[in-house]
Design an enzyme around this catalytic site. Structure first.
Site, PDB file in Angstrom:
ATOM      1  N   ARG A   1       0.822  -1.216   0.000  1.00  0.00           N
ATOM      2  CA  ARG A   1       0.000   0.000   0.000  1.00  0.00           C
ATOM      3  C   ARG A   1       0.851   1.260   0.000  1.00  0.00           C
ATOM      4  O   ARG A   1       0.409   2.319  -0.458  1.00  0.00           O
ATOM      5  CB  ARG A   1      -0.990  -0.038   1.167  1.00  0.00           C
ATOM      6  CG  ARG A   1      -2.082  -1.088   0.955  1.00  0.00           C
ATOM      7  CD  ARG A   1      -2.991  -1.213   2.163  1.00  0.00           C
ATOM      8  NE  ARG A   1      -2.355  -1.815   3.305  1.00  0.00           N
ATOM      9  CZ  ARG A   1      -2.374  -3.118   3.597  1.00  0.00           C
ATOM     10  NH1 ARG A   1      -3.036  -3.953   2.824  1.00  0.00           N
ATOM     11  NH2 ARG A   1      -1.754  -3.584   4.664  1.00  0.00           N
TER      12      ARG A   1
ATOM     13  N   GLU B   1       4.972 -10.637  14.991  1.00  0.00           N
ATOM     14  CA  GLU B   1       4.463 -11.199  16.245  1.00  0.00           C
ATOM     15  C   GLU B   1       4.992 -12.625  16.439  1.00  0.00           C
ATOM     16  O   GLU B   1       5.406 -13.010  17.524  1.00  0.00           O
ATOM     17  CB  GLU B   1       2.929 -11.187  16.221  1.00  0.00           C
ATOM     18  CG  GLU B   1       2.346 -11.334  17.598  1.00  0.00           C
ATOM     19  CD  GLU B   1       0.841 -11.162  17.598  1.00  0.00           C
ATOM     20  OE1 GLU B   1       0.287 -10.697  16.587  1.00  0.00           O
ATOM     21  OE2 GLU B   1       0.238 -11.511  18.625  1.00  0.00           O
TER      22      GLU B   1
END
Ligand code: AMP
Length: 176
Positions: free
Chosen positions: A59, A96
């Site tokens: 993006r 994560e």
């Protein structure tokens, strides 16, 4: 005035339970929304000596190309590992679970060039921090980092500011 924040779609539990995914495709798909987003992101840096915009896949490419055009400077793609055709330098960063790598062409940024990093959203700041490291390893000068969305509870901007990077976002959402 277009309500830019109202054009961001929130998708609960994507890509996994507990995450509120801030989907900017609805904002980018709105003609007025896209135009105003690019105009406002570029305006912040209008009087800064930006030599190139570095957009982070994917993006960050949509926004970064349009912002570079407005600022009258070049564009540097920062991509996921294995996507760039020429010789690259890579930088890993923490996810994560596990690590990921982003890459930049080794000659994309020249010594002393002043670079503006662009992405749609900053969360933990791991991705943008890796981009800062790539540019600095090429002797580039990171002028700043700019985003549509900041998730302040995740501390990404604080992380970048500790590296001496000026940060800007058009809007913030509380929570994750
Ligand atoms: P981070 O490295 O943690 O700052 O994550 C930033 C990158 O992950 C950006 O490229 C975002 O597009 C994406 N991202 C992280 N969290 C979200 C979220 N809640 N909604 C949408 N995109 C996200």
């Amino acid at each position: 005035m277009t309500d830019l924040k109202g054009l961001v779609r929130t998708i609960p539990d994507y890509p996994k339970p507990g995450i509120l995914f801030r989907d900017v495709t609805t904002l980018l798909g709105d003609a007025q929304g896209f135009k105003a987003t690019v105009a406002q992101m570029a305006e912040t840096w209008r009087n800064e000596p930006v030599d190139a915009v570095a957009g982070i896949e994917a993006r960050g490419f949509i926004l970064g190309g349009a912002i570079a055009d407005r600022l009258g400077c070049g564009f540097i793609p920062i991509r996921k590992k294995g996507k760039l055709p020429y010789k690259t330098i890579g930088q890993d960063y923490q996810l994560e679970y596990g690590v990921d790598i982003i890459e930049m062409h080794e000659d994309a940024c020249r010594a002393g060039e002043r670079i503006l990093i662009v992405d749609d959203l900053i969360a933990t700041g791991g991705t943008a921090e890796a981009a800062v490291k790539l540019i600095r390893r090429s002797q580039g000068d990171v002028l700043g980092a700019t985003f549509i969305i900041d998730l302040p509870d995740l501390g990404g901007m604080s992380k970048l500011k500790k590296h001496g990077v000026t940060c800007h976002a058009l809007m913030a959402f509380e929570g994750h």
